[in-house]
Design an enzyme around this catalytic site. Structure first.
Site, short mmCIF file in Angstrom:
data_model
loop_
_atom_site.label_atom_id
_atom_site.label_comp_id
_atom_site.label_asym_id
_atom_site.label_seq_id
_atom_site.Cartn_x
_atom_site.Cartn_y
_atom_site.Cartn_z
N TYR A 95 0.83 -1.19 -0.04
CA TYR A 95 0.07 0.09 -0.15
C TYR A 95 0.83 1.20 -0.01
O TYR A 95 2.12 1.29 0.29
CB TYR A 95 -0.83 -0.14 1.11
CG TYR A 95 -0.44 0.19 2.53
CD1 TYR A 95 -0.50 1.66 2.85
CD2 TYR A 95 0.21 -0.62 3.41
CE1 TYR A 95 0.29 2.00 4.07
CE2 TYR A 95 0.81 -0.27 4.49
CZ TYR A 95 0.73 1.01 4.93
OH TYR A 95 1.34 1.31 6.23
N CYS A 96 0.15 2.34 -0.36
CA CYS A 96 1.16 3.89 -0.40
C CYS A 96 -0.22 4.45 0.19
O CYS A 96 -1.19 4.38 0.78
CB CYS A 96 1.51 4.07 -1.59
SG CYS A 96 0.42 3.99 -3.16
N SER A 97 -0.10 5.85 -0.41
CA SER A 97 -1.23 6.79 -0.09
C SER A 97 -2.59 6.34 -0.73
O SER A 97 -3.64 6.38 0.21
CB SER A 97 -0.81 8.27 -0.58
OG SER A 97 0.17 8.64 0.03
#
Length: 170
Positions: A95-97
């Site tokens: 995941y990221c933003s």
């Protein structure tokens, strides 16, 4: 007095849906669905997944999903990955933003032989927008999320937004 309350709730729901539609639009624009998505609801409560945070280190230090391991996204190194995840059959969630940077890392994991890799749909923004907890650098629950920048931060609507380095917040 009852009607203003309903109007306020309706506006709140519309604002939340607007944030969601922006995430949907961004993912459709920037991603090519090369890594299957997993939803926040599907991820909660499961301990079988190794969770990898692909944001910048300062973003991770502001907050991250419980038990996530920081990996970053710029310097993908096979040896580092093998040290973190020696079992290529281990289910992984990246995941990221919102899910754009993490898709790139997920693609690299798949190309390196990892069999079960998922991209968290909407990233940490969607996670927090849905009310799931995030934790700071000392593993205490926090309401703060690094919003990456003001443009992307518009998609985060259920957190205290942090911009820039955590010591120089706006």
């Amino acid at each position: 007095m009852k009607y203003p309350f309903h109007i306020l709730i309706s506006l709140f729901c519309l604002y939340g849906l607007h944030g969601q539609s922006k995430i949907d639009q961004a993912l459709k624009k920037f991603n090519n669905n090369s890594v299957p998505y997993i939803t926040a609801e599907s991820l909660t409560g499961h301990t079988r997944f190794l969770i990898l945070d692909t944001r910048e280190k300062e973003e991770f230090e502001v907050s991250h999903i419980a038990k996530a391991i920081w990996l970053g996204n710029k310097n993908f190194d096979k040896d580092t990955i093998l040290a973190i995840v020696p079992d290529k059959n281990r289910p992984i969630v990246v995941y990221c933003s919102i899910g754009v940077r993490s898709e790139k890392v997920g693609e690299k994991l798949l190309k390196n032989g990892y069999k079960e890799v998922y991209n968290l749909y909407g990233g940490i923004f969607e996670w927090k927008n849905k009310g799931f907890p995030v934790y700071d650098s000392i593993e205490q629950e926090t309401d703060r999320v690094h919003a990456y920048n003001r443009h992307w931060g518009k998609m985060l609507n259920n957190a205290t937004k942090v911009y820039g380095h955590k010591k120089h917040n706006n």
